[in-house]
Design a protein around this motif. Sequence first.
Motif, short mmCIF file in Angstrom:
data_model
loop_
_atom_site.label_atom_id
_atom_site.label_comp_id
_atom_site.label_asym_id
_atom_site.label_seq_id
_atom_site.Cartn_x
_atom_site.Cartn_y
_atom_site.Cartn_z
N GLN A 74 0.83 -1.21 0.00
CA GLN A 74 0.00 0.00 0.00
C GLN A 74 0.86 1.25 0.00
N LEU A 75 0.35 2.25 -0.70
CA LEU A 75 1.00 3.55 -0.77
C LEU A 75 0.43 4.45 0.32
N LEU A 76 1.31 4.98 1.16
CA LEU A 76 0.89 5.82 2.28
C LEU A 76 1.24 7.28 2.00
N LEU A 77 0.32 8.17 2.40
CA LEU A 77 0.60 9.60 2.43
C LEU A 77 1.13 9.92 3.83
N VAL A 78 2.38 10.35 3.93
CA VAL A 78 3.01 10.54 5.24
C VAL A 78 3.09 12.01 5.65
N ALA A 79 2.81 12.94 4.75
CA ALA A 79 2.85 14.37 5.08
C ALA A 79 1.67 15.07 4.41
N PRO A 80 0.99 15.98 5.11
CA PRO A 80 -0.14 16.69 4.51
C PRO A 80 0.30 17.49 3.28
N PRO A 81 -0.39 17.32 2.16
CA PRO A 81 -0.03 18.08 0.95
C PRO A 81 -0.64 19.48 0.98
N HIS A 82 0.07 20.43 0.43
CA HIS A 82 -0.41 21.81 0.37
C HIS A 82 -0.68 22.16 -1.10
N GLY A 83 -1.92 22.54 -1.38
CA GLY A 83 -2.29 22.83 -2.76
C GLY A 83 -2.26 24.31 -3.09
#
Length: 433
Positions: free
Chosen positions: A389-398
């Motif tokens: 599984q691919l994890l998002l480890v840091a909140p993305p900023h758009g």
Amino acid sequence: MKECIFVVAFCVCQLSLCYAQTDCPSSVELQNALRQVHKLLTAHETSYIQSLRNLRKKLNLLKNNTTKAGVKGGSNSTATCPVPETLANGRRLGGVLAVGHEVHFLCGAGYELVGSETRMCQQSLRWSGQQPHCRLTGQADSSVTSPTTPASPLRSATLSPTTPAPPLPSATLSPTTPAPPLPSASLSDFVRASRCIHLQGSTHCTCEGGFALTGTDNSLCTDIDECELYRRTQSVRLCMHNCLNTAGSYRCVCPTGYILGRDGHSCQDVNECETSQQSCAHGKVCVNTYGGYECVEAKCPHFRNATYVKTSPLRCERNPCMAWDKACLQAPSSVSFHYMAVVSNMSAPRVLFRVSAARLLGDTLRFGLLGNRGQRHFSVQRSSQTTGQLLLVAPPHGPATLHAEVEMSELEKRKLLGRYVTKVTLFVSPYAF
């Protein structure tokens, strides 16, 4: 207030008993007790503010009565200033003409006020300031002949029957015909005349919902800016995106690509790909994003001695290799493309994507990220024997577009049997919804 002290004392006692006893109230019970205290304090605060408002009104009424009684040593307590002259193409706000009271003047749509906007009845029984008049917006004031010459008031009563009246948006009125009341929107959307009742020497004024009494004699109703008021006093937002103050109320506004929800506060994304609002060229795939859409085209990769064929719009399969061609055999057996849309500042860590083997030919499966792309925001871990599984480890900023390549390798006694690559693209919205 006694109830508040009792509840606070009860909570303190309960907390102190926790050190001596093993059975303490749960955090839920303490939170409920604190909520009750908060409600009681809020009710007392509201009552206190209302008492202050009533006291302020009584003080203003006492001040006005004292001012009236002091006119000319008290011998002329009922004296009033003369009725101000009629304002053509506008109206006067305020019906109390006693000493110390104010009247206000507003012009109709397409006109601007020249002269004093507010005039007060002085102890000399004369109005302060200059008599105002309304002129067409952008038109020079022809009544002013020199800087030291006061402007002459314009009145409909001064027009003789043989003198043609200037062009007005409303019908020409005779001197004895009272001007019809103008709608409040044409005067000012945010300032209106209050509704007052004069009874036994006192005046009681009220406003419509969303307005507050203003002016020394409460003759005006001024709009309450709910957006600014809520921003200063509340910890949560009144609107999900922008709040637009309107006369007597407010309205929530959503950005392009969103529609206002049924609750009137939230914003919901419009799926342009499903509503035929997209304009993607032939051969490209429409991917809905938060607030818009993207037109993507999956292109097969180029590897030495390996060729690929597109088996679907988002998947490429490698053509068979010769048994002796190691370069071709090292190339990925398949390359898949996966596109996702997320909101800005989405909480992390969280699972974004899973990849698994349909059938296990070898004895080992390995999962990992290819290259250095996406290592700041992504990580890959195994969730089962055949799934990664691919994890998002840091909140993305758009707004932003993030890329990651997930590789699944199949081995048999440490010998590579096949590589399977999934290219993940993340479209990050500029908004957090």
